[in-house]
Design a protein around this motif. Structure first.
Motif, mmCIF file in Angstrom:
data_model
loop_
_atom_site.group_PDB
_atom_site.id
_atom_site.type_symbol
_atom_site.label_atom_id
_atom_site.label_comp_id
_atom_site.label_asym_id
_atom_site.label_seq_id
_atom_site.Cartn_x
_atom_site.Cartn_y
_atom_site.Cartn_z
ATOM 1 N N GLY A 93 0.820 -1.203 0.000
ATOM 2 C CA GLY A 93 0.000 0.000 0.000
ATOM 3 C C GLY A 93 0.849 1.245 0.000
ATOM 4 N N PRO A 94 0.194 2.392 -0.165
ATOM 5 C CA PRO A 94 0.885 3.672 -0.251
ATOM 6 C C PRO A 94 1.640 3.972 1.046
ATOM 7 N N SER A 95 2.503 4.970 0.980
ATOM 8 C CA SER A 95 3.239 5.382 2.168
ATOM 9 C C SER A 95 2.271 5.766 3.270
ATOM 10 N N ASP A 96 2.755 5.684 4.490
ATOM 11 C CA ASP A 96 1.874 5.834 5.643
ATOM 12 C C ASP A 96 1.108 7.144 5.635
ATOM 13 N N ASP A 97 1.785 8.214 5.204
ATOM 14 C CA ASP A 97 1.101 9.507 5.222
ATOM 15 C C ASP A 97 -0.026 9.563 4.201
ATOM 16 N N ALA A 98 -0.023 8.636 3.231
ATOM 17 C CA ALA A 98 -1.086 8.622 2.227
ATOM 18 C C ALA A 98 -2.082 7.492 2.495
ATOM 19 N N SER A 99 -2.095 6.950 3.691
ATOM 20 C CA SER A 99 -2.913 5.776 3.985
ATOM 21 C C SER A 99 -3.847 6.088 5.156
ATOM 22 N N TRP A 126 -6.732 -0.252 17.006
ATOM 23 C CA TRP A 126 -7.539 -1.429 17.339
ATOM 24 C C TRP A 126 -6.732 -2.732 17.341
ATOM 25 N N ASN A 127 -5.464 -2.627 17.249
ATOM 26 C CA ASN A 127 -4.604 -3.827 17.184
ATOM 27 C C ASN A 127 -4.996 -4.769 16.044
ATOM 28 N N ILE A 128 -5.461 -4.190 14.952
ATOM 29 C CA ILE A 128 -5.645 -5.042 13.762
ATOM 30 C C ILE A 128 -4.358 -4.955 12.957
ATOM 31 N N LYS A 129 -3.926 -3.762 12.736
ATOM 32 C CA LYS A 129 -2.671 -3.524 12.041
ATOM 33 C C LYS A 129 -1.605 -3.276 13.099
ATOM 34 N N ARG A 130 -0.378 -3.786 12.864
ATOM 35 C CA ARG A 130 0.677 -3.650 13.877
ATOM 36 C C ARG A 130 1.852 -2.808 13.412
ATOM 37 N N PHE A 131 2.055 -2.771 12.115
ATOM 38 C CA PHE A 131 3.187 -2.007 11.583
ATOM 39 C C PHE A 131 2.716 -1.147 10.429
ATOM 40 N N SER A 132 3.438 -0.099 10.158
ATOM 41 C CA SER A 132 3.050 0.778 9.048
ATOM 42 C C SER A 132 3.397 0.115 7.712
ATOM 43 N N ASN A 133 2.743 0.587 6.659
ATOM 44 C CA ASN A 133 3.001 0.067 5.318
ATOM 45 C C ASN A 133 4.484 0.145 4.969
ATOM 46 N N ASP A 134 5.076 1.261 5.281
ATOM 47 C CA ASP A 134 6.487 1.441 4.922
ATOM 48 C C ASP A 134 7.401 0.515 5.722
ATOM 49 N N GLU A 135 7.068 0.335 6.998
ATOM 50 C CA GLU A 135 7.875 -0.588 7.804
ATOM 51 C C GLU A 135 7.848 -2.000 7.223
ATOM 52 N N LEU A 136 6.649 -2.426 6.811
ATOM 53 C CA LEU A 136 6.522 -3.776 6.276
ATOM 54 C C LEU A 136 7.247 -3.898 4.940
ATOM 55 N N ARG A 137 7.134 -2.861 4.126
ATOM 56 C CA ARG A 137 7.804 -2.874 2.816
ATOM 57 C C ARG A 137 9.322 -2.968 3.007
ATOM 58 N N GLN A 138 9.820 -2.181 3.956
ATOM 59 C CA GLN A 138 11.224 -2.241 4.358
ATOM 60 C C GLN A 138 11.675 -3.659 4.666
ATOM 61 N N ARG A 139 10.888 -4.272 5.544
ATOM 62 C CA ARG A 139 11.220 -5.615 5.985
ATOM 63 C C ARG A 139 11.303 -6.564 4.793
ATOM 64 N N PHE A 140 10.335 -6.412 3.875
ATOM 65 C CA PHE A 140 10.281 -7.272 2.690
ATOM 66 C C PHE A 140 11.516 -7.075 1.810
ATOM 67 N N VAL A 141 11.837 -5.807 1.545
ATOM 68 C CA VAL A 141 12.991 -5.536 0.682
ATOM 69 C C VAL A 141 14.263 -6.104 1.302
ATOM 70 N N GLY A 142 14.366 -5.919 2.580
ATOM 71 C CA GLY A 142 15.547 -6.425 3.278
ATOM 72 C C GLY A 142 15.680 -7.928 3.149
ATOM 73 N N MET A 143 14.545 -8.593 3.129
ATOM 74 C CA MET A 143 14.521 -10.035 3.001
ATOM 75 C C MET A 143 14.918 -10.458 1.579
ATOM 76 N N CYS A 144 14.490 -9.668 0.597
ATOM 77 C CA CYS A 144 14.727 -10.038 -0.802
ATOM 78 C C CYS A 144 16.187 -9.905 -1.206
ATOM 79 N N VAL A 145 16.851 -8.882 -0.697
ATOM 80 C CA VAL A 145 18.183 -8.563 -1.213
ATOM 81 C C VAL A 145 19.142 -9.764 -1.226
ATOM 82 N N PRO A 146 19.318 -10.437 -0.078
ATOM 83 C CA PRO A 146 20.247 -11.577 -0.127
ATOM 84 C C PRO A 146 19.730 -12.717 -0.999
ATOM 85 N N GLN A 147 18.420 -12.831 -1.099
ATOM 86 C CA GLN A 147 17.861 -13.923 -1.911
ATOM 87 C C GLN A 147 18.090 -13.669 -3.403
ATOM 88 N N PHE A 148 18.030 -12.410 -3.817
ATOM 89 C CA PHE A 148 18.411 -12.089 -5.200
ATOM 90 C C PHE A 148 19.807 -12.619 -5.489
#
Lengths: 245, 322, 322, 245
Positions: free
Chosen positions: B207-213, B222-244
């Motif tokens: 999803g869009p950056s947090d300020d646009a969400s 409400w404890n449905i969402k725990r992390f911001s969109n950008d935080e999660l995207r960060q985590r994902f990219v970090g995971m991908c880099v070594p796998q590339f």
């Protein structure tokens, strides 16, 4: 031995082709539960196919994939029933009902084979095909006892598929040679007829009064659907000879 | 509607209990009182998630009959079947909030409900099976693992089951790509092309950056969402880099860099116009996905009617028998 | 039914005219008096012939989407389309005898009408397109050329048109086989296998020997049939022999020999049990052919209903406009 | 020249793929007259395809069959509209209606091309596609004005196919370079819209309020159907490399 390999190939091809067809239902079934159920049956069947084709291939040093993807149509040994098109859900159910009723008899008998590999495969498959039969039989009852439309459709489906039953129970030179290793197909007919008759009786359906089609699958002759099915199944693998996946 | 004083009092008790449970990071269960907006938010989110599983079957089902080995065919069938199963869990979780499966199905087919935009892309090659598993399921996991702790009990529990299977799927996707990228030059190119197709859309899945969400803040409260969109995207990219690197494939983001100072990955610019267009229904496969679902539904109508009618007759005859 | 004296007298006049026309080898036309049995014989024969064209589309339509060159694809499409055209002419000829197309279609779909047994075989390879053209159309031509002089006018005229196209088709079939038998070893084998599949069934197309063919005598007397089954089969075999040589393919009849004395070809034994089985519905493709036709018919029902309803509305609104 | 060849390939691929799809109807149409009519259209289209692909192939010394049978999916330049599945008769008619309405404009404009080969092909095709349009438009009227069922179906079909219209009229670098040789696709839109609007008005149907699919056929991106279609079409030819037929 080559005869056992040829026999395993017949069984493996039946399972492979039917699995291939059922795989075409996934994401298209009448309800999610059936995406799951048909998918389960397809998975069981591809499991049987892989075991059987692996075993069949040992006689000629070919892998399961060599056999599935690199044989041409006349080298396939599948029966005509499993080649019949998916059609609508009723067609698929009628096909499955007839074929599973046959497989239940087959694997029950084959579980006591003197060939330990075939016996083991059959022993494992036995329970699975019993579930397939149960699933299809339940749907035979629901469709026959549901609406007027569903009753009409399943009646036609059963008539369309029934001509391909006889081929399943034909003895030939190969099965004559395999006494002890494999049941004679003709010996499975009585049990099949009992199962089918009892489900049709409960569904208040008549055994179709149709003439048998002279199936020729065990000798490599196939119906019109087979060429399309194989082209789709084999296209990608053949596009990249020698590749691994 | 007339609300009695007793009901109002009950609502206030309920709200107090709800707030306390949320504050203690504990679970809300179906019979608990909950604010209408919490219920509506969850219904929307869970049903969207369920729809995504169902629509998400299509791009992969497209290759079941053409998988290049029997092993891969079996794995792919099992995977697509799992997705049907996930759809079932999630519909069941949404049903606990008072919406029926028929209603959710109707919303999907009539184009009134959303599903994840990522499935509005086509899968022209086998390598897309790898890219979907690795990137799309990978991104989904980053999104979903925190949802296992979502405050609504049935949702959280469904997610636990789903996440376990998703990480299995992700590994299988990686394996497909690994085989390809270590195979013939044509296979490797196929893998690179697929990764080029799916990488950016995967980043958009967060999803869009947090300020646009706009809805994020309330969902976090409400404890449905725990992390911001950008935080999660960060985590994902970090995971991908070594796998590339392990795959020997190139990352399509040529501007990607690691910022030592903040310890984060800075991605190149994401094409949010593309995201908006696909979300708006103008992606490559939006029309095809809905058509496929509608046709499956319509083709199966007579079967569902037959089953319902048969069940009714059985029920009646059982009553007569009693 | 009451028959008046006047009608009886008219019948007698009609019969005399009919007998005279037949004796003079002239044509009977739709408005002429004709014996009931003549009419019934023709309805049966012409509708069977029409059905054969329609069912005969299937074995070849099976290869349209897979033809190995664009030129062959175009030729094959044109051929199968011609068969639809032949079906139309023949249904039209039968309609002049007082039977409707709906009734004939119903007879076909419900399995109450016959069609040529030859189409109850499958076409597993492209070479079957050659074998059907060369052998099946070749045999058909031998059967049909004499029918151009059939005593019933509309039938004879339809046959003139049809025979012209059939001989074109036969040449194309020969060409397909020629290319294959002069191609790669695999292609040549494919051609030989197809010829092996179709040769004997083609000989059966002429029907049983004359002494086993009960209706032949009456049809000959009525100038519908002109030559005996055996005479026609002879002619066909004689035509094939040099063509086998040109193709470089082997004739599957190892016992075939030319009898110098009688100037006829003596064929090996024909398997009439096989013929009887296929005629009885137990051939490889009988069930498949009828299913295909029934499904096409049923799938198209809503279209035909729409066209009829639209025509009715147009007709009504034209009447209102007047 | 290569740009002209590329352009001819786009047109040729459109015609080829649509012909291939229509060929699948023969022996399956709702009535014999439609077996003939759809067959005729398929024959016209394969005629156009052969002429265009032959011409396209001159730039790279490839035959029509090299192009039809030996290119892989990303090398095909067909638009997404022609790839859409046959579906039921209404789906096929809606697809044909939209595509023929486009082709009528296209070939009319192309008939005056400064490229004599393209001009000649277009000039010949012009009358044929006018007949295709007429045939499809007649069926649009019949289905929309027939029964409740047929009206419902054709409405859905039109909505299903309409998202693929925009791609037909997209200009790109190639068409920008071909001024005089080929009309800009965008210049054909007005005529198309007029034709479609007039038929839909007569049929009392509304222009579907659907979002366009972002078609990518001219750059070699294709929809799910294309792989199956090509596998079927190319299977036999590829099974025998180097053979002639």
């Amino acid at each position: 031995t080559p005869p056992v390999a040829e026999y395993a190939m017949r069984l493996g091809d039946d399972a492979l082709i039917l699995s291939q067809q059922l795989g075409g239902w996934i994401s298209r079934a009448p309800e999610l539960e059936e995406d799951l159920a048909l998918g389960n049956i397809a998975l069981d069947l591809i499991g049987h196919a892989r075991a059987l084709l692996r075993y069949a291939g040992t006689a000629s040093d070919r892998s399961e994939d060599d056999l599935a993807f690199w044989r041409d149509e006349p080298e396939f040994r599948s029966c005509w029933l499993v080649e019949q098109p998916n059609g609508h859900f009723g067609d698929t159910i009628a096909r499955q009902f007839l074929f599973s009723a046959y497989q239940v008899e087959l694997y029950q008998a084959l579980a006591t084979s003197t060939d330990p590999s075939l016996g083991a495969i059959a022993g494992k498959a036995e329970r699975e095909v019993a579930y397939h039969l149960d699933h299809a039989a339940q749907w035979m009852l629901r469709l026959a006892g549901g609406t007027e439309e569903s009753r009409g459709r399943i009646t036609v489906s059963l008539g369309d598929l029934y001509p391909y039953v006889d081929e399943l129970f034909e003895d030939d030179e190969l099965t004559d040679r395999l006494a002890g290793v494999a049941p004679r197909p003709s010996s499975l007919r009585a049990g099949f007829d009992r199962t089918v008759a009892s489900v049709l009786a409960e569904a208040d359906l008549e055994t179709p009064a149709v003439k048998p089609a002279r199936g020729d699958g065990r000798r490599g002759g196939h119906t019109a659907s087979m060429g399309y099915l194989l082209a789709e199944m084999q296209w990608l693998a053949r596009r990249h000879p020698g590749a691994t996946w | 509607m007339v609300t009695t004083t007793a009901e109002l009092a009950e609502d206030e008790d309920g709200r107090a209990r709800f707030d306390a449970l949320i504050a203690a990071d504990q679970r809300i269960e179906p019979r608990d009182w909950m604010p209408d907006k919490y219920r509506r938010t969850l219904v929307r989110q869970i049903s969207q998630h369920a729809h995504s599983e169902i629509i998400g079957m299509q791009p992969e089902a497209n290759w079941i009959t053409r998988a290049p080995s029997l092993k891969r065919k079996a794995i792919l069938m099992a995977k697509v079947q799992d997705e049907a199963g996930h759809g079932l869990y999630l519909y069941a979780a949404a049903q606990t909030l008072g919406i029926s499966r028929e209603e959710m199905t109707a919303q999907l087919i009539e184009g009134r409900a959303r599903y994840s935009s990522i499935f509005n892309y086509h899968t022209p090659t086998w390598a897309d099976m790898g890219a979907i598993g690795w990137l799309v399921d990978g991104a989904a996991i980053c999104n979903q693992v925190p949802l296992c702790r979502a405050s609504y009990g049935p949702y959280g529990r469904a997610m636990v089951r789903i996440c376990k299977e998703e990480s299995f799927h992700q590994r299988q996707g990686f394996e497909i790509l690994y085989e390809l990228s270590h195979g013939t030059p044509e296979q490797k190119q196929m893998a690179q092309d697929a990764v080029d197709r799916w990488y950016w859309p995967s980043l958009m899945m967060f999803g869009p950056s947090d300020d646009a969400s706009p809805n994020s803040a309330q969902s976090m409260a409400w404890n449905i969402k725990r992390f911001s969109n950008d935080e999660l995207r960060q985590r994902f990219v970090g995971m991908c880099v070594p796998q590339f690197e392990a795959l020997g494939l190139e990352c399509p983001d040529k501007d990607l860099r690691y910022d030592e100072e903040t310890g984060t990955w800075i991605t190149g610019e994401i094409d949010w116009d593309e995201f908006a267009a696909v979300l708006d229904g103008r992606g490559p496969a939006n029309a095809a996905r809905l058509r496929h679902r509608r046709e499956a539904h319509d083709d199966g109508a007579w079967v569902r009617e037959a089953a319902a009618e048969y069940a009714r007759k059985q029920h009646d005859s059982e009553r007569v028998a009693v």
